[in-house]
Design a protein around this motif. Structure first.
Motif, PDB file in Angstrom:
ATOM      1  N   SER A 266       0.784  -1.011  -0.081  1.00  0.00           N
ATOM      2  CA  SER A 266       0.060  -0.099   0.084  1.00  0.00           C
ATOM      3  C   SER A 266       1.057   1.380  -0.117  1.00  0.00           C
ATOM      4  CB  SER A 266      -0.997  -0.140   1.346  1.00  0.00           C
ATOM      5  OG  SER A 266      -0.174   0.139   2.336  1.00  0.00           O
ATOM      6  N   PRO A 267       0.348   2.338  -0.306  1.00  0.00           N
ATOM      7  CA  PRO A 267       0.889   3.553  -0.382  1.00  0.00           C
ATOM      8  C   PRO A 267       1.760   3.753   0.992  1.00  0.00           C
ATOM      9  CG  PRO A 267      -0.942   3.814  -1.573  1.00  0.00           C
ATOM     10  CD  PRO A 267      -1.006   2.566  -0.932  1.00  0.00           C
ATOM     11  N   SER A 268       0.769   3.531   2.116  1.00  0.00           N
ATOM     12  CA  SER A 268       1.160   4.027   3.347  1.00  0.00           C
ATOM     13  C   SER A 268       2.352   3.182   3.755  1.00  0.00           C
ATOM     14  CB  SER A 268       0.225   3.873   4.388  1.00  0.00           C
ATOM     15  OG  SER A 268      -0.337   2.665   4.448  1.00  0.00           O
ATOM     16  N   VAL A 269       2.497   1.737   3.620  1.00  0.00           N
ATOM     17  CA  VAL A 269       3.304   0.956   3.917  1.00  0.00           C
ATOM     18  C   VAL A 269       4.850   1.271   3.021  1.00  0.00           C
ATOM     19  CG1 VAL A 269       4.432  -1.492   3.485  1.00  0.00           C
ATOM     20  CG2 VAL A 269       1.908  -0.895   4.653  1.00  0.00           C
ATOM     21  N   MET A 270       4.684   1.694   1.792  1.00  0.00           N
ATOM     22  CA  MET A 270       5.646   1.829   0.950  1.00  0.00           C
ATOM     23  C   MET A 270       6.473   3.461   1.489  1.00  0.00           C
ATOM     24  SD  MET A 270       6.105   1.988  -3.126  1.00  0.00           S
ATOM     25  CE  MET A 270       5.949   0.158  -3.165  1.00  0.00           C
ATOM     26  N   TYR A 271       5.773   4.287   1.596  1.00  0.00           N
ATOM     27  CA  TYR A 271       5.990   5.572   2.234  1.00  0.00           C
ATOM     28  C   TYR A 271       6.738   5.381   3.457  1.00  0.00           C
ATOM     29  CZ  TYR A 271       6.387  10.191   3.743  1.00  0.00           C
ATOM     30  OH  TYR A 271       6.692  11.549   3.909  1.00  0.00           O
ATOM     31  N   ARG A 272       6.244   4.436   4.321  1.00  0.00           N
ATOM     32  CA  ARG A 272       6.688   4.532   5.721  1.00  0.00           C
ATOM     33  C   ARG A 272       8.180   3.755   5.841  1.00  0.00           C
ATOM     34  NH1 ARG A 272       2.513   2.753   8.238  1.00  0.00           N
ATOM     35  NH2 ARG A 272       2.018   5.070   8.787  1.00  0.00           N
ATOM     36  N   THR A 273       7.885   2.668   4.698  1.00  0.00           N
ATOM     37  CA  THR A 273       9.599   2.143   4.678  1.00  0.00           C
ATOM     38  C   THR A 273      10.570   2.779   4.045  1.00  0.00           C
ATOM     39  OG1 THR A 273       8.101  -0.055   4.237  1.00  0.00           O
ATOM     40  CG2 THR A 273      10.371  -0.151   3.560  1.00  0.00           C
ATOM     41  N   VAL A 274      10.138   3.689   3.192  1.00  0.00           N
ATOM     42  CA  VAL A 274      11.461   4.512   2.702  1.00  0.00           C
ATOM     43  C   VAL A 274      11.642   5.644   3.574  1.00  0.00           C
ATOM     44  CG1 VAL A 274      12.099   5.854   0.809  1.00  0.00           C
ATOM     45  CG2 VAL A 274      10.635   3.881   0.590  1.00  0.00           C
ATOM     46  N   ALA A 275      10.684   6.117   4.337  1.00  0.00           N
ATOM     47  CA  ALA A 275      10.806   7.156   5.369  1.00  0.00           C
ATOM     48  C   ALA A 275      11.853   6.445   6.518  1.00  0.00           C
ATOM     49  CB  ALA A 275       9.582   7.653   5.976  1.00  0.00           C
ATOM     50  N   ARG A 276      11.460   5.366   6.736  1.00  0.00           N
ATOM     51  CA  ARG A 276      12.409   4.709   8.005  1.00  0.00           C
ATOM     52  C   ARG A 276      13.956   4.541   7.465  1.00  0.00           C
ATOM     53  NH1 ARG A 276       7.796   1.113  10.762  1.00  0.00           N
ATOM     54  NH2 ARG A 276       6.787   2.950  11.857  1.00  0.00           N
ATOM     55  N   ALA A 277      13.738   4.036   6.178  1.00  0.00           N
ATOM     56  CA  ALA A 277      15.116   3.925   5.482  1.00  0.00           C
ATOM     57  C   ALA A 277      15.946   5.281   5.559  1.00  0.00           C
ATOM     58  CB  ALA A 277      15.077   3.169   4.077  1.00  0.00           C
ATOM     59  N   GLU A 278      15.296   6.106   5.257  1.00  0.00           N
ATOM     60  CA  GLU A 278      16.106   7.603   5.049  1.00  0.00           C
ATOM     61  C   GLU A 278      16.528   7.906   6.499  1.00  0.00           C
ATOM     62  OE1 GLU A 278      17.127  11.556   4.211  1.00  0.00           O
ATOM     63  OE2 GLU A 278      15.761  10.897   5.839  1.00  0.00           O
TER      64      GLU A 278
ATOM     65  N   GLY B 294       6.814  19.627   1.053  1.00  0.00           N
ATOM     66  CA  GLY B 294       6.984  19.485   2.403  1.00  0.00           C
ATOM     67  C   GLY B 294       7.454  18.238   2.588  1.00  0.00           C
ATOM     68  N   ALA B 295       6.957  17.312   2.275  1.00  0.00           N
ATOM     69  CA  ALA B 295       7.160  15.842   2.539  1.00  0.00           C
ATOM     70  C   ALA B 295       8.727  15.605   2.168  1.00  0.00           C
ATOM     71  CB  ALA B 295       6.307  14.935   1.772  1.00  0.00           C
TER      72      ALA B 295
ATOM     73  N   LYS C 213       4.285   9.965  10.954  1.00  0.00           N
ATOM     74  CA  LYS C 213       3.340   9.972  12.128  1.00  0.00           C
ATOM     75  C   LYS C 213       2.258  10.945  11.822  1.00  0.00           C
ATOM     76  CE  LYS C 213       6.436   7.901  15.372  1.00  0.00           C
ATOM     77  NZ  LYS C 213       5.680   6.631  15.104  1.00  0.00           N
ATOM     78  N   TRP C 214       2.477  11.955  11.503  1.00  0.00           N
ATOM     79  CA  TRP C 214       1.558  13.266  11.265  1.00  0.00           C
ATOM     80  C   TRP C 214       0.860  13.014  10.013  1.00  0.00           C
ATOM     81  CZ3 TRP C 214       0.646  16.588   7.246  1.00  0.00           C
ATOM     82  CH2 TRP C 214      -0.227  17.622   7.647  1.00  0.00           C
ATOM     83  N   LEU C 215       1.081  12.563   9.010  1.00  0.00           N
ATOM     84  CA  LEU C 215       0.499  11.984   7.812  1.00  0.00           C
ATOM     85  C   LEU C 215      -0.459  10.941   8.461  1.00  0.00           C
ATOM     86  CD1 LEU C 215       3.127  11.651   5.001  1.00  0.00           C
ATOM     87  CD2 LEU C 215       1.565  13.545   5.354  1.00  0.00           C
ATOM     88  N   GLU C 216       0.039   9.843   9.092  1.00  0.00           N
ATOM     89  CA  GLU C 216      -0.949   8.808   9.539  1.00  0.00           C
ATOM     90  C   GLU C 216      -2.001   9.458  10.331  1.00  0.00           C
ATOM     91  OE1 GLU C 216      -2.127   5.154   9.386  1.00  0.00           O
ATOM     92  OE2 GLU C 216      -0.252   5.570   8.562  1.00  0.00           O
ATOM     93  N   LYS C 217      -1.559  10.317  11.298  1.00  0.00           N
ATOM     94  CA  LYS C 217      -2.464  10.779  12.286  1.00  0.00           C
ATOM     95  C   LYS C 217      -3.768  11.620  11.620  1.00  0.00           C
ATOM     96  CE  LYS C 217      -2.902  14.315  15.960  1.00  0.00           C
ATOM     97  NZ  LYS C 217      -2.164  15.398  16.750  1.00  0.00           N
ATOM     98  N   ASN C 218      -3.352  12.220  10.313  1.00  0.00           N
ATOM     99  CA  ASN C 218      -4.359  13.211   9.695  1.00  0.00           C
ATOM    100  C   ASN C 218      -4.726  12.584   8.444  1.00  0.00           C
ATOM    101  OD1 ASN C 218      -4.361  15.988  11.127  1.00  0.00           O
ATOM    102  ND2 ASN C 218      -1.936  15.513  11.075  1.00  0.00           N
ATOM    103  N   GLY C 219      -4.894  11.351   8.508  1.00  0.00           N
ATOM    104  CA  GLY C 219      -5.518  10.392   7.448  1.00  0.00           C
ATOM    105  C   GLY C 219      -4.920  10.798   5.922  1.00  0.00           C
ATOM    106  N   LYS C 220      -3.739  11.164   5.860  1.00  0.00           N
ATOM    107  CA  LYS C 220      -3.089  11.650   4.734  1.00  0.00           C
ATOM    108  C   LYS C 220      -2.540  10.244   3.844  1.00  0.00           C
ATOM    109  CE  LYS C 220      -3.531  15.892   4.850  1.00  0.00           C
ATOM    110  NZ  LYS C 220      -4.518  16.675   3.933  1.00  0.00           N
TER     111      LYS C 220
END
Length: 153
Positions: A2-14, A72-73, A88-95
């Protein structure tokens, strides 16, 4: 994925590669082991940094973020570890809710060529991954050719 899993994975890798780069700088300047740790960690971090920027654009377009939020991202990757609280902000705000958009809907944005292109790419994940990999390698190679920030010593 999913977009959220892929985004989160790359964000953590960064964020992980920031850690590698900071450790490498400590080894280079504090322990005086030479340039090689920064060369290796910088290479890895640079590639993941560019991957995060590309992922921010792709996920942002898929999730219909504003241009300002997409920029911004991408900008969060410049400050060490900022990608994690931003995620975490994106997740909290349903983005990050929803799947990849592979078909047009009644949404007015779906009539734009950018959304049509994004849907075409998302519908072909292997081809898209290959194209994005080639694009990232091309940008990365150009940056390596130009030299590190601050010039060569």
């Amino acid at each position: 994925m999913s977009p959220s899993v892929m985004y989160r994975t790359v964000a953590r890798a960064e964020a992980v590669t920031w850690t590698l780069l900071i450790i490498a700088m400590i080894l280079k300047y504090g322990v005086k082991v030479g340039d090689w740790p920064v060369s290796v960690a910088g290479f890895i971090h640079g590639f993941v940094f560019l991957s995060y920027v590309v992922m921010s654009i792709l996920v942002g377009m898929n999730q219909r973020w504003s241009k300002r939020l997409i920029v911004g991202a991408a900008a969060t990757s410049v400050i060490p570890y900022l990608t994690i609280p931003f995620d975490k902000w994106l997740e909290k705000n349903g983005k990050l809710v929803g799947d990849w958009r592979t078909a047009a809907s009644d949404h007015p944005g779906d009539r734009k060529w950018t959304d049509a292109t994004m849907r075409w790419l998302v519908a072909r994940p292997v081809l898209t991954a290959a194209l994005l990999f080639v694009a990232i390698v091309a940008v990365f190679s150009t940056m390596l050719f130009l030299g590190p920030p601050g010039g060569r010593s």
